[in-house]
Design an enzyme around this catalytic site. Structure first.
Site, PDB file in Angstrom:
ATOM      1  N   GLN A 153       0.956  -1.587  -0.412  1.00  0.00           N
ATOM      2  CA  GLN A 153       0.195   0.349  -0.038  1.00  0.00           C
ATOM      3  C   GLN A 153       0.831   1.494   0.011  1.00  0.00           C
ATOM      4  OE1 GLN A 153      -2.050   0.829   3.955  1.00  0.00           O
ATOM      5  NE2 GLN A 153      -4.085   1.664   2.570  1.00  0.00           N
ATOM      6  N   ASP A 202      10.466  -6.283  -5.292  1.00  0.00           N
ATOM      7  CA  ASP A 202       9.154  -6.555  -4.179  1.00  0.00           C
ATOM      8  C   ASP A 202       9.824  -8.371  -4.971  1.00  0.00           C
ATOM      9  OD1 ASP A 202       6.546  -7.690  -3.106  1.00  0.00           O
ATOM     10  OD2 ASP A 202       6.687  -5.742  -2.918  1.00  0.00           O
ATOM     11  N   ARG A 255       7.253 -10.167  -5.455  1.00  0.00           N
ATOM     12  CA  ARG A 255       5.808 -10.247  -6.549  1.00  0.00           C
ATOM     13  C   ARG A 255       5.273  -8.767  -7.219  1.00  0.00           C
ATOM     14  NH1 ARG A 255       0.618  -7.799  -3.437  1.00  0.00           N
ATOM     15  NH2 ARG A 255       1.515  -6.704  -1.870  1.00  0.00           N
ATOM     16  N   TYR A 276       4.451  -7.350  16.113  1.00  0.00           N
ATOM     17  CA  TYR A 276       4.995  -6.406  15.309  1.00  0.00           C
ATOM     18  C   TYR A 276       5.216  -5.455  15.771  1.00  0.00           C
ATOM     19  CZ  TYR A 276       3.136  -2.331  11.736  1.00  0.00           C
ATOM     20  OH  TYR A 276       3.617  -1.287  11.070  1.00  0.00           O
TER      21      TYR A 276
END
Length: 317
Positions: free
Chosen positions: A12, A34, A36, A142
């Site tokens: 994002q 990346d 992907r 996280y």
């Protein structure tokens, strides 16, 4: 200066940074990396490299081959998704950062950006106007990885002179891509549901106030931080950054005032437990003082910005 390398460009934030940098320095000066493909048509304007950011040798090869001098290391597994796989989250959130810091230590990267988060704060930090310096005892893996990453950034700066810069992002809200597994994702979903006249089930309490920011403000703040002279950057862990703050009920009311009534029901789950330990608002006076940060969007401005973007024919492109 060499090229700008965005690692994690398919995410994002990566897509938004790609568009901003292509516009600012030219697509030929931006390299996208990346594991992907990048789900945006503008990605074709810049060179794309498929790479696993946890592979140190592969990352070094990318930097050397493409003569990148500035790196945006964005690879991460976010808070809500990360709780389902703590060890995988730790590995993904730490290894690429350490590889990037080593590349910067060796002189291959001259300036490095790495994002932190309000997830570094835990239940013992002040909820209102959370200060830059306070207890950092997060309750998610996280958040733990972000605290550790901040300390690594500061260590490499102090010990090796690495020019690494970081921001503690609040919840980021943008219209070009879908959220990626964060605790604040309901806010992005709310705008899309309002635009499509669909109901939304929110997984936070109606009154759970959280710091939020438009993706436009976040990208602008990132680029302003990276453009600031090194001597202006006084904090090498990560700067607090604030845009606005609201709870789900207030977002629904703001949408209603714009003629976009949103049928929102509440079914709090594990994400509420995470959000309950995060700040209500953030004190970002150090960023304001050191390099002139100012947010553009309050809640009303954020609603206008998001709905204008969603209504554009190419919003999701």
């Amino acid at each position: 200066m060499g090229k700008h390398l965005i690692v994690g460009a398919a995410g994002q934030l990566g897509i938004e940074l790609m568009l901003a940098l292509q516009d600012k320095v030219g697509p030929e000066q931006v390299v996208l990396a990346d594991i992907r493909p990048i789900p945006h048509p503008s990605a074709a304007k810049s060179e794309f490299v498929q790479v696993d950011a946890t592979d140190a040798d592969a990352m070094k090869h990318v930097v050397e081959r493409h003569e990148a001098s500035t790196m945006y290391m964005l690879v991460a597994m976010l808070s809500a998704k990360g709780e389902a796989a703590p060890l995988d989250t730790w590995a993904l959130n730490m290894q690429p950062l350490l590889h990037a810091l080593e590349l910067a230590k060796g002189g291959l990267i001259q300036r490095l950006f790495w994002p932190s988060s309000i997830a570094v704060f835990g239940p013992d930090a002040p909820k209102r106007m959370t200060p830059q310096t306070t207890a950092l005892n997060p309750t998610t893996v996280y958040g733990v990885s972000k605290v550790a990453g901040e300390l690594w950034c500061n260590y490499y700066h102090e010990k090796y002179g690495v020019d690494v810069r970081s921001l503690r992002y609040p919840g980021l809200i943008g219209f070009r891509s879908q959220p990626g597994g964060g605790t604040t994702d309901y806010a992005v979903e709310a705008f899309h549901c309002a635009a499509q006249n669909q109901a939304l089930t929110c997984h936070l309490d109606a009154q759970e106030r959280l710091p939020m920011m438009s993706m436009e403000d976040a990208v602008r703040g990132t680029l302003e931080l990276m453009e600031a002279p090194s001597e202006a950057i006084k904090i090498r862990t990560s700067y607090n950054l604030h845009g606005c703050d609201f709870c789900p009920d207030e977002l629904a009311e703001a949408l209603d005032r714009k003629g976009l009534p949103l049928a929102m029901t509440y079914a709090p789950d594990h994400r509420q437990a995470i959000a309950g330990n995060w700040p209500d608002s953030i004190d970002d006076k150090e960023a304001r003082k050191d390099w002139g940060w100012r947010a553009n969007h309050d809640l009303e401005g954020l609603v206008d910005h998001m709905m204008n973007g969603i209504r554009q024919p190419t919003a999701g492109a």
